[in-house]
Design an enzyme around this catalytic site. Structure first.
Site, mmCIF file in Angstrom:
data_model
loop_
_atom_site.group_PDB
_atom_site.id
_atom_site.type_symbol
_atom_site.label_atom_id
_atom_site.label_comp_id
_atom_site.label_asym_id
_atom_site.label_seq_id
_atom_site.Cartn_x
_atom_site.Cartn_y
_atom_site.Cartn_z
ATOM 1 N N GLU A 27 0.834 -1.224 0.000
ATOM 2 C CA GLU A 27 0.000 0.000 0.000
ATOM 3 C C GLU A 27 0.862 1.265 0.000
ATOM 4 O OE1 GLU A 27 -1.290 1.964 3.294
ATOM 5 O OE2 GLU A 27 -0.945 0.349 4.739
ATOM 6 N N LYS A 89 -5.295 11.071 0.821
ATOM 7 C CA LYS A 89 -5.331 9.713 1.369
ATOM 8 C C LYS A 89 -6.587 9.088 0.782
ATOM 9 C CE LYS A 89 -6.797 7.565 5.666
ATOM 10 N NZ LYS A 89 -7.276 7.882 7.025
ATOM 11 N N VAL A 109 -5.454 0.564 2.890
ATOM 12 C CA VAL A 109 -5.615 -0.887 2.743
ATOM 13 C C VAL A 109 -6.851 -1.181 1.886
ATOM 14 C CG1 VAL A 109 -6.177 -3.014 4.004
ATOM 15 C CG2 VAL A 109 -4.382 -1.479 4.851
ATOM 16 N N ASP A 145 -11.446 -0.240 5.643
ATOM 17 C CA ASP A 145 -10.596 -1.428 5.456
ATOM 18 C C ASP A 145 -11.371 -2.698 5.841
ATOM 19 O OD1 ASP A 145 -8.587 0.395 4.924
ATOM 20 O OD2 ASP A 145 -7.372 -0.088 6.690
ATOM 21 N N LYS A 162 -3.037 -1.222 15.685
ATOM 22 C CA LYS A 162 -2.526 -0.393 16.774
ATOM 23 C C LYS A 162 -3.637 -0.222 17.800
ATOM 24 C CE LYS A 162 0.974 2.682 14.928
ATOM 25 N NZ LYS A 162 0.954 2.719 13.477
HETATM 26 N N1 PSU Z 1 -2.502 1.924 10.714
HETATM 27 C C1 PSU Z 1 -1.164 2.004 10.836
HETATM 28 N N2 PSU Z 1 -0.441 2.597 9.843
HETATM 29 C C2 PSU Z 1 -1.039 3.096 8.697
HETATM 30 C C3 PSU Z 1 -2.459 2.987 8.570
HETATM 31 C C4 PSU Z 1 -3.144 2.396 9.592
HETATM 32 O O1 PSU Z 1 -0.620 1.568 11.836
HETATM 33 O O2 PSU Z 1 -0.335 3.641 7.815
HETATM 34 C C5 PSU Z 1 -3.120 3.506 7.325
HETATM 35 C C6 PSU Z 1 -3.404 2.332 6.368
HETATM 36 O O3 PSU Z 1 -3.220 2.769 5.031
HETATM 37 C C7 PSU Z 1 -4.884 2.071 6.613
HETATM 38 C C8 PSU Z 1 -5.400 3.468 6.870
HETATM 39 O O4 PSU Z 1 -5.540 1.443 5.526
HETATM 40 O O5 PSU Z 1 -4.392 4.084 7.638
HETATM 41 C C9 PSU Z 1 -6.743 3.448 7.590
HETATM 42 O O6 PSU Z 1 -7.295 4.730 7.605
HETATM 43 P P1 PSU Z 1 -8.792 4.921 8.142
HETATM 44 O O7 PSU Z 1 -8.742 4.522 9.594
HETATM 45 O O8 PSU Z 1 -9.087 6.373 7.957
HETATM 46 O O9 PSU Z 1 -9.661 4.008 7.342
#
Ligand code: PSU
Ligand code: MN
Length: 305
Positions: A27, A89, A109, A145, A162
């Site tokens: 990614e 993003k 993702v 995701d 995390k």
């Molecule tokens: N968690 C991490 N590092 C990252 C991401 C998530 O520890 O870089 C990134 C990934 O690309 C994931 C995105 O798909 O953040 C999720 O964003 P959101 O929670 O806004 O869907």
């Protein structure tokens, strides 16, 4: 115009796919919004090398000039790394709008799974997936995701999530939506910097060949993908309690500042790095590399099935 006409697969990746050789998708939101420059550039190139060293072809995915690129040149990786933060993003819902204005974006993702599937790539490595955020019962903040995992037949290797997220709710959501989570040589869902979260997984797999068979069968069964949980290497894991305190601080700050929607994850990732100093970045690099290696090893097994 079809979605396929937006796809631009590099010659190297196209050749590997045509020859049924192992390919691993990577990614790019981790490059644009997940790590600061120049660590993001270093990490992106290191991941491609890790995949190659296992005998597979890396296919880093991003949107450039409105095209869904699969396999980037070194210059393209560097351009994204330098744009870090100054570029969109893109999750699944953003792809059409970015493509229509011939824009550039790091793909999350969810978006990377979508493009990987379009290109015919079966397996993908990342660091941590998005999930159900703490306080989601009020904010409804659940990463796309998870939804993508329930409908796109790509296997995703991650080091868990995390604890900026509510891990318990994330696993419940995945279960509700029929997403299988398989621990690679582990019984618990890993917590990114730490090898365990306290939440047990239903399925464990210890061998590469067996894991490849699960990936292939999940593709047959569908409609979604498989989440492969691969804990951070022991020697790189951080002290869970110390990191938890920093994460709690970051989450409280985000709430106080009213950070919302797609900014939440990048904000928390940035603050956790600041609050923990270099140690969390070093752990982050080690675990994504470990995931890229596992994804490549499984891709090699897949090509032999
Ligand atoms: N968690 C991490 N590092 C990252 C991401 C998530 O520890 O870089 C990134 C990934 O690309 C994931 C995105 O798909 O953040 C999720 O964003 P959101 O929670 O806004 O869907
Ligand atoms: Mn969100």
């Amino acid at each position: 115009m079809t979605a396929n006409s937006l796809l631009e697969v590099s010659a190297e990746v196209a050749e590997a796919l045509a020859g049924h050789k192992p390919v691993v998708a990577l990614e790019s939101t981790i490059i644009t919004h997940g790590m600061p420059f120049p660590t993001n550039l270093e990490t992106a190139l290191m991941l491609e090398n890790a995949v190659r060293n296992q005998g597979a072809t890396p296919a880093t995915i991003a949107v450039l000039n409105g095209r869904f690129k699969v396999g980037l040149t070194r210059d393209e990786v560097e351009r994204l790394a330098r744009l870090s933060g100054g570029v969109v993003k893109a999750s699944r819902r953003d792809l059409a709008a970015v493509a229509a204005r011939h824009g550039a974006a790091g793909t999350t993702v969810a978006a990377t799974m979508y493009v990987a599937d379009l290109a015919g790539i079966e397996i993908f490595a990342t660091g941590g997936i998005g999930g159900v955020h703490r306080g989601a019962e009020e904010t409804f903040d659940i990463s796309a995701d998870l939804v993508e995992l329930s409908r796109t037949r790509v296997a995703v290797v991650c080091a868990g999530a995390k604890s900026i997220l509510d891990i318990d709710k994330t696993l419940e959501y995945l279960e509700s939506h029929g997403v299988a989570v398989c621990g690679f040589r582990c019984d618990e869902f890993p917590a990114f910097y730490a090898r365990s979260s306290g939440f047990r997984l239903e399925h464990r797999c210890d061998g590469l060949h067996d894991l490849a068979r699960i990936v292939r069968l999940q593709r047959e069964i569908g409609p979604g993908g498989l989440l492969i949980a691969n804990p951070i290497p022991e020697e790189k894991a951080l002290d869970a309690e110390a990191i938890e305190a920093r994460i709690a601080e970051a989450v409280a700050e985000a709430k106080a500042k009213g950070v919302a929607k797609k900014e939440v994850t990048p904000f928390l990732l940035g603050r956790v790095v600041e609050l923990t100093g270099g140690r969390s970045l070093e752990a982050n690099m080690a675990l994504v590399e470990n995931n890229a290696m596992l994804a490549a090893q499984v891709a090699v097994e897949l090509s032999r099935l």
